[in-house]
Scaffold this motif. Sequence first.
Motif, PDB file in Angstrom:
ATOM      1  N   ALA A  44       0.554  -1.431   0.266  1.00 45.04           N
ATOM      2  CA  ALA A  44      -0.342   0.089  -0.145  1.00 45.04           C
ATOM      3  C   ALA A  44       0.692   1.174   0.076  1.00 45.04           C
ATOM      4  O   ALA A  44       1.632   1.456   1.162  1.00 45.04           O
ATOM      5  CB  ALA A  44      -0.764  -0.015   1.527  1.00 45.04           C
ATOM      6  N   LEU A  45       0.385   2.041  -1.063  1.00 51.10           N
ATOM      7  CA  LEU A  45       1.231   3.509  -0.875  1.00 51.10           C
ATOM      8  C   LEU A  45       0.489   4.752  -1.149  1.00 51.10           C
ATOM      9  O   LEU A  45      -1.049   4.930  -1.471  1.00 51.10           O
ATOM     10  CB  LEU A  45       1.862   3.314  -2.435  1.00 51.10           C
ATOM     11  CG  LEU A  45       3.003   2.229  -3.160  1.00 51.10           C
ATOM     12  CD1 LEU A  45       3.502   2.403  -4.226  1.00 51.10           C
ATOM     13  CD2 LEU A  45       3.778   2.098  -1.598  1.00 51.10           C
ATOM     14  N   ASN A  46       0.594   5.309   0.430  1.00 54.71           N
ATOM     15  CA  ASN A  46      -0.649   6.351   0.291  1.00 54.71           C
ATOM     16  C   ASN A  46       0.361   7.633   0.599  1.00 54.71           C
ATOM     17  O   ASN A  46       1.462   7.182   0.974  1.00 54.71           O
ATOM     18  CB  ASN A  46      -0.805   5.729   1.891  1.00 54.71           C
ATOM     19  CG  ASN A  46      -1.431   4.595   1.917  1.00 54.71           C
ATOM     20  OD1 ASN A  46      -2.203   3.887   0.639  1.00 54.71           O
ATOM     21  ND2 ASN A  46      -1.295   3.985   3.056  1.00 54.71           N
ATOM     22  N   VAL A  47      -0.950   8.432   0.060  1.00 54.11           N
ATOM     23  CA  VAL A  47      -0.156  10.318   0.795  1.00 54.11           C
ATOM     24  C   VAL A  47      -1.429   9.924   2.393  1.00 54.11           C
ATOM     25  O   VAL A  47      -0.162  10.525   2.994  1.00 54.11           O
ATOM     26  CB  VAL A  47      -1.145  10.626  -0.376  1.00 54.11           C
ATOM     27  CG1 VAL A  47      -1.323  12.707   0.789  1.00 54.11           C
ATOM     28  CG2 VAL A  47      -0.823  11.313  -1.328  1.00 54.11           C
ATOM     29  N   TRP A  48      -2.249   9.879   2.342  1.00 52.15           N
ATOM     30  CA  TRP A  48      -3.216   9.215   3.100  1.00 52.15           C
ATOM     31  C   TRP A  48      -4.398   8.239   2.664  1.00 52.15           C
ATOM     32  O   TRP A  48      -5.255   8.060   2.211  1.00 52.15           O
ATOM     33  CB  TRP A  48      -3.980  10.193   3.761  1.00 52.15           C
ATOM     34  CG  TRP A  48      -4.792   9.823   4.506  1.00 52.15           C
ATOM     35  CD1 TRP A  48      -4.876   8.684   6.103  1.00 52.15           C
ATOM     36  CD2 TRP A  48      -6.615  10.411   5.314  1.00 52.15           C
ATOM     37  NE1 TRP A  48      -5.598   9.007   6.764  1.00 52.15           N
ATOM     38  CE2 TRP A  48      -6.502  10.127   6.737  1.00 52.15           C
ATOM     39  CE3 TRP A  48      -7.152  12.080   5.044  1.00 52.15           C
ATOM     40  CZ2 TRP A  48      -8.003  10.463   6.632  1.00 52.15           C
ATOM     41  CZ3 TRP A  48      -8.298  12.330   5.772  1.00 52.15           C
ATOM     42  CH2 TRP A  48      -8.473  11.820   6.588  1.00 52.15           C
ATOM     43  N   GLY A  49      -4.344   6.754   3.669  1.00 52.78           N
ATOM     44  CA  GLY A  49      -4.553   5.788   3.259  1.00 52.78           C
ATOM     45  C   GLY A  49      -5.044   5.185   4.724  1.00 52.78           C
ATOM     46  O   GLY A  49      -4.665   5.661   6.100  1.00 52.78           O
ATOM     47  N   GLU A  50      -6.264   3.607   4.346  1.00 51.28           N
ATOM     48  CA  GLU A  50      -7.086   3.874   6.088  1.00 51.28           C
ATOM     49  C   GLU A  50      -7.381   2.052   5.302  1.00 51.28           C
ATOM     50  O   GLU A  50      -8.884   2.387   4.721  1.00 51.28           O
ATOM     51  CB  GLU A  50      -8.283   4.400   5.611  1.00 51.28           C
ATOM     52  CG  GLU A  50      -8.860   4.135   7.493  1.00 51.28           C
ATOM     53  CD  GLU A  50      -9.403   5.624   8.165  1.00 51.28           C
ATOM     54  OE1 GLU A  50     -11.045   5.665   7.426  1.00 51.28           O
ATOM     55  OE2 GLU A  50      -9.365   6.827   8.436  1.00 51.28           O
TER      56      GLU A  50
END
Length: 177
Positions: A44-50
Amino acid sequence: MKKLLTLLSIFALAHSVHADYGFQASLTPDIAIVPQGSTIRGVALNVWGENQVNGFDLGFVNGLVGDSSGFSWSFIGSYADDYTGVLWGGFFAVSHGEVIGWQSAAVNINQGSLKGLQSGLVNIAENVRGVQLGIVNYTKQMYGVQIGLANIIESNAWFDDFPTDLAKGFPIVNWSF
């Protein structure tokens, strides 16, 4: 055009598995390849992940819901329900359930239980079974050792005669077994 086809292929592959996804890329929880709250078993690559992530999670803010595990590294911070593995947050790491492994950030807050290592400038926990390593360490209950400048174990059985005998907080090292 090639990049667009590659992105569409990744999107189609991610949505081809009905329950678990192998890859996630997100700008926010609502703007992501995989829907918010889905299980990611992979990267998972996120700026903002949930999401619930069982694998590698890299981002600016990582929100880990459910029973997540693996290696989570965020540049700003992380928040998690239950986590097993390495939970690294930049400025903060907040966990609401059980963390088994290593929780590390400038400020760590564990509102459940921690089994393993909690390291940072400030460490706050409900129940620790392991080690707290930081400048300020605080826990309500502990079976283990605190190392830092200010170390406080609220319900430390070793020091039940406080204030007539010893304090529940010590500089450098504190313990409860």
